[in-house]
Design an enzyme around this catalytic site. Structure first.
Site, PDB file in Angstrom:
ATOM      1  N   GLU A  55      -4.767   4.135   6.216  1.00 30.55           N
ATOM      2  CA  GLU A  55      -4.450   3.929   4.796  1.00 30.55           C
ATOM      3  C   GLU A  55      -4.857   5.142   3.942  1.00 30.55           C
ATOM      4  O   GLU A  55      -4.091   5.557   3.073  1.00 30.55           O
ATOM      5  CB  GLU A  55      -5.158   2.659   4.319  1.00 30.55           C
ATOM      6  CG  GLU A  55      -4.603   2.120   3.023  1.00 30.55           C
ATOM      7  CD  GLU A  55      -5.494   1.036   2.429  1.00 30.55           C
ATOM      8  OE1 GLU A  55      -5.447  -0.091   2.908  1.00 30.55           O
ATOM      9  OE2 GLU A  55      -6.222   1.333   1.468  1.00 30.55           O
ATOM     10  N   ARG A  71       0.822  -1.222   0.000  1.00 28.40           N
ATOM     11  CA  ARG A  71       0.000   0.000   0.000  1.00 28.40           C
ATOM     12  C   ARG A  71       0.856   1.273   0.000  1.00 28.40           C
ATOM     13  O   ARG A  71       0.514   2.272   0.638  1.00 28.40           O
ATOM     14  CB  ARG A  71      -0.930   0.039   1.225  1.00 28.40           C
ATOM     15  CG  ARG A  71      -2.007  -0.995   1.219  1.00 28.40           C
ATOM     16  CD  ARG A  71      -2.986  -0.801   0.057  1.00 28.40           C
ATOM     17  NE  ARG A  71      -4.134  -1.676   0.203  1.00 28.40           N
ATOM     18  CZ  ARG A  71      -4.141  -2.957  -0.128  1.00 28.40           C
ATOM     19  NH1 ARG A  71      -3.063  -3.534  -0.647  1.00 28.40           N
ATOM     20  NH2 ARG A  71      -5.225  -3.682   0.033  1.00 28.40           N
ATOM     21  N   SER A  98     -10.542  -0.379   3.275  1.00 24.75           N
ATOM     22  CA  SER A  98      -9.834  -0.611   4.542  1.00 24.75           C
ATOM     23  C   SER A  98      -9.348   0.732   5.065  1.00 24.75           C
ATOM     24  O   SER A  98      -8.709   1.480   4.328  1.00 24.75           O
ATOM     25  CB  SER A  98      -8.595  -1.479   4.315  1.00 24.75           C
ATOM     26  OG  SER A  98      -8.947  -2.723   3.792  1.00 24.75           O
TER      27      SER A  98
HETATM   28  N1  EPU Z   1     -11.202 -10.421  10.137  1.00 22.90           N
HETATM   29  C1  EPU Z   1     -11.914 -10.539  11.320  1.00 22.90           C
HETATM   30  N2  EPU Z   1     -12.872  -9.617  11.578  1.00 22.90           N
HETATM   31  C2  EPU Z   1     -13.169  -8.624  10.713  1.00 22.90           C
HETATM   32  C3  EPU Z   1     -12.433  -8.496   9.518  1.00 22.90           C
HETATM   33  C4  EPU Z   1     -11.452  -9.412   9.259  1.00 22.90           C
HETATM   34  O1  EPU Z   1     -11.681 -11.441  12.126  1.00 22.90           O
HETATM   35  O2  EPU Z   1     -14.069  -7.824  11.031  1.00 22.90           O
HETATM   36  C5  EPU Z   1     -10.192 -11.440   9.810  1.00 22.90           C
HETATM   37  C6  EPU Z   1     -10.733 -12.318   8.673  1.00 22.90           C
HETATM   38  O3  EPU Z   1     -11.476 -13.382   9.145  1.00 22.90           O
HETATM   39  C7  EPU Z   1      -9.468 -12.771   7.994  1.00 22.90           C
HETATM   40  C8  EPU Z   1      -8.503 -11.629   8.247  1.00 22.90           C
HETATM   41  O4  EPU Z   1      -9.043 -10.837   9.290  1.00 22.90           O
HETATM   42  O5  EPU Z   1      -8.981 -13.924   8.616  1.00 22.90           O
HETATM   43  C9  EPU Z   1      -8.247 -10.788   6.994  1.00 22.90           C
HETATM   44  O6  EPU Z   1      -9.482 -10.249   6.513  1.00 22.90           O
HETATM   45  P1  EPU Z   1      -9.769 -10.031   4.953  1.00 22.90           P
HETATM   46  O7  EPU Z   1      -9.431 -11.256   4.198  1.00 22.90           O
HETATM   47  O8  EPU Z   1     -11.138  -9.477   4.843  1.00 22.90           O
HETATM   48  O9  EPU Z   1      -8.702  -8.988   4.490  1.00 22.90           O
HETATM   49  P2  EPU Z   1      -8.087  -7.683   5.162  1.00 22.90           P
HETATM   50  O10 EPU Z   1      -6.700  -7.972   5.583  1.00 22.90           O
HETATM   51  O11 EPU Z   1      -9.027  -7.171   6.193  1.00 22.90           O
HETATM   52  C10 EPU Z   1      -7.070  -6.822   2.925  1.00 22.90           C
HETATM   53  C11 EPU Z   1      -7.011  -5.525   2.192  1.00 22.90           C
HETATM   54  C12 EPU Z   1      -8.305  -5.268   1.435  1.00 22.90           C
HETATM   55  C13 EPU Z   1      -8.518  -6.422   0.482  1.00 22.90           C
HETATM   56  C14 EPU Z   1      -8.578  -7.719   1.291  1.00 22.90           C
HETATM   57  C15 EPU Z   1      -8.679  -8.926   0.411  1.00 22.90           C
HETATM   58  C16 EPU Z   1      -5.522  -4.102   3.488  1.00 22.90           C
HETATM   59  C17 EPU Z   1      -5.406  -2.928   4.391  1.00 22.90           C
HETATM   60  N3  EPU Z   1      -6.750  -4.439   3.122  1.00 22.90           N
HETATM   61  O12 EPU Z   1      -8.084  -6.681   3.927  1.00 22.90           O
HETATM   62  O13 EPU Z   1      -8.158  -4.093   0.678  1.00 22.90           O
HETATM   63  O14 EPU Z   1      -9.709  -6.266  -0.257  1.00 22.90           O
HETATM   64  O15 EPU Z   1      -7.350  -7.865   2.040  1.00 22.90           O
HETATM   65  O16 EPU Z   1      -7.478  -9.131  -0.219  1.00 22.90           O
HETATM   66  O17 EPU Z   1      -4.513  -4.681   3.121  1.00 22.90           O
HETATM   67  C18 EPU Z   1      -8.462  -1.750   0.781  1.00 22.90           C
HETATM   68  O18 EPU Z   1      -7.241  -1.652   0.817  1.00 22.90           O
HETATM   69  O19 EPU Z   1      -9.222  -0.745   0.788  1.00 22.90           O
HETATM   70  C19 EPU Z   1      -9.060  -3.070   0.805  1.00 22.90           C
HETATM   71  C20 EPU Z   1     -10.369  -3.269   0.877  1.00 22.90           C
END
Ligand code: EPU
Length: 337
Positions: free
Chosen positions: A333, A164, A237
């Protein structure tokens, strides 16, 4: 040349914050650019480059000149035995471009389907999702040097991409405006199905995994977890996933055995900020007109009528709780104007 004063930006930022640009210009082509550059009083103003407004927290008044980049067009510019080289103007909508590449039969961007924003914004923060980042297929970026209006092309390496982040968010911030992006989409492609539920979703819907099938799976997953900015204001995010040492992660695992983390590199781990925020009790919780989304705790949402102050107040409160509970710092972010 149409230069607007007191221009309403509330529909041009996905958080839906009420904001007004002191001066606003919609930049559609090179002629517009030259006109702006020739006017020394405009050239010397503090330029704020606005794309899709999906990664921004705007103040009530945006001082200086807000330039909304709205150039259009995409095409195949070159082809060799190994790849297609596709160029796209900065002002195109990112997802429209991704779906166009897939329609042409070019793979590589399918995991990045439905990310809000414009093509020009994609390299700034090296957008990423489901195991893929824009840096993986980005070949070069052509920018306007705002000091003199000349064009400068940056190779992938020169963009200093990381999680990012890029040269344009760091050393190059404020100096360069992305004009177009050239992608190298390999003919021998490899599908990324490893992240989260992608494989499961593809297998549930299709008999064969294809780039289009992956795109559809990604779209379905995103739609089920992430709020549509047209319905509920948000900037995706709100925090980056923090990176900690292996020792720190091991310490945390003693107290929180269900902690979600991924190896970031040899020595460090990326923690799921969404999990931390969820665990700290912020999922679905509100503070004034803003809150953390009920289906994805990492997404800060505007329930209506929020200001930048409301956003930062909540962001600070959440960060302080995460610091207190886990001893981990969160970094926002979206960019603060
Ligand atoms: N999780 C929770 N509770 C929540 C949210 C997430 O326990 O409320 C856990 C999920 O179960 C999972 C882990 O956290 O095990 C990761 O969650 P998720 O796969 O939804 O991905 P993320 O790390 O929260 C990142 C990116 C997103 C992208 C997703 C999918 C960043 C900051 N965010 O989110 O990007 O869509 O992975 O690849 O790296 C963005 O940057 O705006 C964005 C949406």
């Amino acid at each position: 040349m149409i230069l607007h004063t007191h221009f309403d930006l509330s529909r041009l930022n996905t958080l839906g914050l009420h904001a007004e640009a002191e001066l606003f210009f919609e930049l559609k082509n090179e002629q517009d650019l030259q006109t702006l550059m020739k006017d020394s009083s405009l050239r010397s103003k503090n330029w704020k480059i606005l794309g899709g407004g999906s990664n921004l927290v705007l103040p009530k008044i945006v001082h200086g000149l807000t330039v909304h980049i709205a150039n259009k067009g995409h095409s195949l510019v070159k082809e060799d035995d190994d790849a297609w080289y596709v160029q796209c103007a900065a002002g195109e909508i990112w997802n429209d471009f991704v779906q166009w590449t897939l329609k042409q039969g070019y793979a590589g961007l399918e995991n990045l389907s439905l990310i809000p924003g414009t093509v020009g914004a994609a390299p700034i923060q090296n957008i990423g999702a489901y195991g893929v980042e824009v840096k993986d297929t980005l070949y070069e970026v052509t920018c306007v040097d705002l000091q003199d209006g000349s064009f400068k092309t940056f190779s992938n390496k020169e963009c200093h991409f990381s999680y990012r982040d890029s040269f344009f968010k760091q050393e190059g911030a404020g100096r360069y405006m992305v004009w177009s992006v050239l992608f190298r989409l390999p003919k021998k492609f490899h599908l990324h199905l490893e992240y989260g539920d992608i494989r499961k979703e593809v297998e549930r819907r299709f008999t064969t995994a294809t780039p289009k099938a992956v795109a559809e799976a990604v779209i379905a997953i995103r739609q089920s977890k992430l709020p549509d900015p047209l319905v509920i204001g948000n900037a995706g995010s709100f925090f980056k996933n923090p990176i900690v040492t292996a020792d720190k992660r091991n310490d945390l695992l003693k107290d929180f055995p269900d902690l979600v983390s991924f190896p970031a590199n040899q020595d460090n781990f990326k923690l799921a900020a969404g999990w931390l925020i969820d665990r700290a009790g912020w999922k679905g919780r509100k503070l004034g007109p803003v809150g953390m989304y009920e289906k994805q705790a990492l997404v800060l949402v505007n329930h209506g009528g929020a200001s930048a102050d409301d956003v930062w107040k909540l962001a600070q409160k959440v960060s302080a709780d995460i610091q207190g509970l886990f001893g981990v710092s969160l970094e926002a972010e979206p960019v603060r104007w």
